[in-house]
Design an enzyme around this catalytic site. Sequence first.
Site, PDB file in Angstrom:
ATOM      1  N   CYS A   1     -32.047  93.889  53.337  1.00  0.00           N
ATOM      2  CA  CYS A   1     -32.470  92.677  54.027  1.00  0.00           C
ATOM      3  C   CYS A   1     -31.679  91.476  53.511  1.00  0.00           C
ATOM      4  O   CYS A   1     -31.380  91.380  52.328  1.00  0.00           O
ATOM      5  CB  CYS A   1     -33.952  92.360  53.869  1.00  0.00           C
ATOM      6  SG  CYS A   1     -35.025  93.643  54.484  1.00  0.00           S
TER       7      CYS A   1
ATOM      8  N   ARG B   1     -26.430  93.749  54.656  1.00  0.00           N
ATOM      9  CA  ARG B   1     -27.625  94.069  53.877  1.00  0.00           C
ATOM     10  C   ARG B   1     -28.687  94.799  54.705  1.00  0.00           C
ATOM     11  O   ARG B   1     -29.725  95.206  54.175  1.00  0.00           O
ATOM     12  CB  ARG B   1     -28.237  92.787  53.301  1.00  0.00           C
ATOM     13  CG  ARG B   1     -27.274  91.994  52.450  1.00  0.00           C
ATOM     14  CD  ARG B   1     -27.929  90.734  51.944  1.00  0.00           C
ATOM     15  NE  ARG B   1     -28.993  91.034  51.024  1.00  0.00           N
ATOM     16  CZ  ARG B   1     -28.856  91.235  49.729  1.00  0.00           C
ATOM     17  NH1 ARG B   1     -27.661  91.156  49.199  1.00  0.00           N
ATOM     18  NH2 ARG B   1     -29.879  91.513  48.979  1.00  0.00           N
TER      19      ARG B   1
ATOM     20  N   TRP C   1     -33.577  95.458  56.839  1.00  0.00           N
ATOM     21  CA  TRP C   1     -33.442  96.894  56.629  1.00  0.00           C
ATOM     22  C   TRP C   1     -34.866  97.379  56.398  1.00  0.00           C
ATOM     23  O   TRP C   1     -35.487  97.044  55.391  1.00  0.00           O
ATOM     24  CB  TRP C   1     -32.550  97.182  55.423  1.00  0.00           C
ATOM     25  CG  TRP C   1     -32.234  98.634  55.263  1.00  0.00           C
ATOM     26  CD1 TRP C   1     -31.232  99.327  55.878  1.00  0.00           C
ATOM     27  CD2 TRP C   1     -32.908  99.585  54.432  1.00  0.00           C
ATOM     28  NE1 TRP C   1     -31.249 100.644  55.485  1.00  0.00           N
ATOM     29  CE2 TRP C   1     -32.264 100.840  54.603  1.00  0.00           C
ATOM     30  CE3 TRP C   1     -34.004  99.512  53.567  1.00  0.00           C
ATOM     31  CZ2 TRP C   1     -32.667 101.986  53.940  1.00  0.00           C
ATOM     32  CZ3 TRP C   1     -34.410 100.672  52.912  1.00  0.00           C
ATOM     33  CH2 TRP C   1     -33.741 101.892  53.100  1.00  0.00           C
TER      34      TRP C   1
ATOM     35  N   ASN D   1     -37.108  89.476  51.386  1.00  0.00           N
ATOM     36  CA  ASN D   1     -36.275  90.640  51.068  1.00  0.00           C
ATOM     37  C   ASN D   1     -36.899  91.296  49.840  1.00  0.00           C
ATOM     38  O   ASN D   1     -37.048  90.633  48.816  1.00  0.00           O
ATOM     39  CB  ASN D   1     -34.844  90.146  50.787  1.00  0.00           C
ATOM     40  CG  ASN D   1     -33.976  91.148  50.037  1.00  0.00           C
ATOM     41  OD1 ASN D   1     -33.073  90.763  49.315  1.00  0.00           O
ATOM     42  ND2 ASN D   1     -34.230  92.406  50.208  1.00  0.00           N
ATOM     43  N   GLY D   2     -37.288  92.565  49.958  1.00  0.00           N
ATOM     44  CA  GLY D   2     -37.907  93.243  48.816  1.00  0.00           C
ATOM     45  C   GLY D   2     -39.109  94.051  49.268  1.00  0.00           C
ATOM     46  O   GLY D   2     -39.297  94.292  50.464  1.00  0.00           O
TER      47      GLY D   2
ATOM     48  N   GLU E   1     -16.214 111.915  47.115  1.00  0.00           N
ATOM     49  CA  GLU E   1     -16.137 110.602  47.748  1.00  0.00           C
ATOM     50  C   GLU E   1     -15.607 110.727  49.184  1.00  0.00           C
ATOM     51  O   GLU E   1     -16.109 110.071  50.103  1.00  0.00           O
ATOM     52  CB  GLU E   1     -15.237 109.684  46.898  1.00  0.00           C
ATOM     53  CG  GLU E   1     -14.942 108.323  47.463  1.00  0.00           C
ATOM     54  CD  GLU E   1     -16.174 107.447  47.712  1.00  0.00           C
ATOM     55  OE1 GLU E   1     -17.284 107.811  47.299  1.00  0.00           O
ATOM     56  OE2 GLU E   1     -16.001 106.394  48.359  1.00  0.00           O
TER      57      GLU E   1
ATOM     58  N   LYS F   1     -17.651 109.526  52.484  1.00  0.00           N
ATOM     59  CA  LYS F   1     -17.103 108.570  53.466  1.00  0.00           C
ATOM     60  C   LYS F   1     -17.237 109.131  54.873  1.00  0.00           C
ATOM     61  O   LYS F   1     -17.607 108.420  55.799  1.00  0.00           O
ATOM     62  CB  LYS F   1     -15.615 108.277  53.210  1.00  0.00           C
ATOM     63  CG  LYS F   1     -15.253 107.416  52.049  1.00  0.00           C
ATOM     64  CD  LYS F   1     -15.633 105.966  52.186  1.00  0.00           C
ATOM     65  CE  LYS F   1     -17.028 105.718  51.699  1.00  0.00           C
ATOM     66  NZ  LYS F   1     -17.239 105.423  50.327  1.00  0.00           N
TER      67      LYS F   1
ATOM     68  N   GLU G   1     -21.032 109.285  56.053  1.00  0.00           N
ATOM     69  CA  GLU G   1     -21.773 108.031  56.253  1.00  0.00           C
ATOM     70  C   GLU G   1     -21.302 107.235  57.462  1.00  0.00           C
ATOM     71  O   GLU G   1     -22.088 106.503  58.048  1.00  0.00           O
ATOM     72  CB  GLU G   1     -21.807 107.171  54.987  1.00  0.00           C
ATOM     73  CG  GLU G   1     -20.497 106.581  54.569  1.00  0.00           C
ATOM     74  CD  GLU G   1     -20.601 105.826  53.253  1.00  0.00           C
ATOM     75  OE1 GLU G   1     -21.650 105.251  52.956  1.00  0.00           O
ATOM     76  OE2 GLU G   1     -19.597 105.820  52.523  1.00  0.00           O
TER      77      GLU G   1
ATOM     78  N   HIS H   1     -18.389 130.479  45.049  1.00  0.00           N
ATOM     79  CA  HIS H   1     -19.786 130.706  44.669  1.00  0.00           C
ATOM     80  C   HIS H   1     -20.764 130.298  45.763  1.00  0.00           C
ATOM     81  O   HIS H   1     -21.926 130.009  45.478  1.00  0.00           O
ATOM     82  CB  HIS H   1     -20.086 129.976  43.352  1.00  0.00           C
ATOM     83  CG  HIS H   1     -19.189 130.404  42.239  1.00  0.00           C
ATOM     84  ND1 HIS H   1     -19.361 131.585  41.557  1.00  0.00           N
ATOM     85  CD2 HIS H   1     -18.066 129.840  41.743  1.00  0.00           C
ATOM     86  CE1 HIS H   1     -18.403 131.724  40.664  1.00  0.00           C
ATOM     87  NE2 HIS H   1     -17.597 130.673  40.753  1.00  0.00           N
TER      88      HIS H   1
ATOM     89  N   LYS I   1     -25.757  97.762  52.737  1.00  0.00           N
ATOM     90  CA  LYS I   1     -24.731  97.643  51.697  1.00  0.00           C
ATOM     91  C   LYS I   1     -25.319  97.605  50.297  1.00  0.00           C
ATOM     92  O   LYS I   1     -24.816  98.249  49.390  1.00  0.00           O
ATOM     93  CB  LYS I   1     -23.914  96.380  51.965  1.00  0.00           C
ATOM     94  CG  LYS I   1     -22.743  96.189  51.016  1.00  0.00           C
ATOM     95  CD  LYS I   1     -21.585  97.059  51.412  1.00  0.00           C
ATOM     96  CE  LYS I   1     -20.448  96.963  50.429  1.00  0.00           C
ATOM     97  NZ  LYS I   1     -19.638  98.193  50.480  1.00  0.00           N
TER      98      LYS I   1
END
Length: 618
Positions: free
Chosen positions: A2, A27, A76, A102-103, A491, A495, A498, A514, A613
């Site tokens: 947020c 955010r 968010w 926000n929170g 990584e 990428k 996402e 394996h 983010k």
Amino acid sequence: MCGITGYIGYREAYPIVVKGLQRLEYRGYDSAGIMLFDGAKAQVSKTKGKVADLEEITLQSPEKKSGNIAIGHTRWATHGVPNDVNSHPHTSVSGDLVIVHNGIIENYDTLKKELISRGYTFQSDTDTEVLINLIEEVKKHENCKLGKAVQIALTQVTGAYAIAVFDTKKPNEIVVARLGSPIAIGIGKDNSEFFVASDASPFIEYTKEVIYLEDEEMAIIQVNKEVAVRKVKDDSLTDTKIQQLQLNLEQIEKGGYEHFMLKEIHEQPKAIIDTYRGRMLADEGIIKMSGVDDHIEKFLNADRIIIVACGTSWHAGLVAEYLFEDIARIPVEVEYASEFRYRNPIITEKDIVIAISQSGETADTLAAIKLAKSKGAFVFGVCNVVGSSIARETHAGAYTHAGPEIGVASTKAFTTQITILLLIALKLGKEKGKLSKSVFHSYLQMLQLIPSKIEELLAIDGQVKHIASIYKDVPNCLYLGRGFNFPVALEGALKLKEISYIHAEGYPAAEMKHGPIALIDENMPIVVIATNKGHYEKVVSNIQEIKSREGKIIAIVTKGDITVKEIADHVIEIPETEEMFTPLLTTIPLQLLSYHIAVLLGKNVDQPRNLAKSVTVE
Ligand code: F6R
């Protein structure tokens, strides 16, 4: 998660706050809303969707766009699905008080029940609507002003908050407070106007003077008055520190690129130079890092380094594990901050904890730091955002200086984090006598060449785009690497998943046998990092094993490679360098591959679904 922003002053507030919300959309972008005070009443507009959707709805109602005071929010979702009703701002039952938040208010359920028993009703499923009504209840009960009511109410909540609150009955102030989520206050010339935001980006064209609230601090912001910061706990005044912003407008705009992610991929050569600028004096064979130099004995005598981080930053931590162990011979453990914080880990005063975080606001990493500190460890931060919570919570640290990273998928944060960690590992390797002067010197010379090698790599964008066009419709993809490049495989897979929503997994190449090998058939692309140093022959054998099962190989090889070229379906060449530096190069084509696949699939590259983010909730 947020973003909140606000304005109070002499200008029209709507365009400032809406632009600010666009800059804060990294955010969260589940919904957006704004409250404007037009001199008589509060006009609230809010909607599910992005800030562009908010603009669309306010287009129909120009009366909702006028006023010199506003607060806004981009969400968010945590409590309550993303819909119009759950969007912020939220208004108290009387309609007098308006809030953006926000929170998470963790005890909202208990508070809500209590408020319901006193006759309050609720429209939304959010914890925020509970908070604004709690403030209203305190204000009524104590017969006090907004600032006092906010202060008392906040002593009754547990959780995290960054809030901006407005009272239509006293419309000359905005009250802000923080705990766990950031708040920056921009100060206009001679206190003629003020800006409030989750970070400074919404107001950089208006002022360079900023106050960052610390946890459990609040401020009542009024035009023509100096901002006084107070402690939420006891209302006592604190020492207000006005800082000068280093950020400029150019850094937060797309600069001609189609997406922030592409801009940030291309910024890596410069970002890496900015990271080592003034720290690495390659010609003189010196690494100066005050955060390390000031505590060098601690580093040299550390029993262990424990790295805590999340997501991409955790992958940078894994690269660092190889670096510290190989170069400085210090044992390293790399931990997901979210696991570490709840695991009752064994930490001693002889441990150094390195916390890595681009945003410096990740809730789990912050909690892991607090835990490590409580057990006596020395905590070192590697952050990008200057003045962020993690940067302030750690004993010492080093900023990556990568510049703002706005694309939700981390790119330049990763390579600059690795650069910082490399500098520390090299410095400790030298100080501990593990690297001779001449070897150390030659490594610095090599590191200095990395930015130009990345420039070279960026020029193969067209080739990567072609490969992306072949594989864009696959449902799955595997990434394999070994040694320093195993974390790069992780990584690369992160990428891809996402931003394109294609299922992808990264593995150490030798682990393929394996289990993951069962997935391989003629439809499965496998990205293999097979640079010429390290475990080249072993990785070549893995490639053979994949080919025998008809998998499609996209290999990242060193320029001039012959063997892999003969077997792989596609090869992408990286310039030659020392093995420990290869992650800084092998990462680049993987970033470009994900980017192009996502663009070709028509995905929102900079704002992928469900993500935000900075993850300021656990
Ligand atoms: C992936 C990504 C996330 C972050 C993670 C940690 O592209 O961006 O996985 O790396 O949320 O964030 P920071 O580094 O801000 O602590």
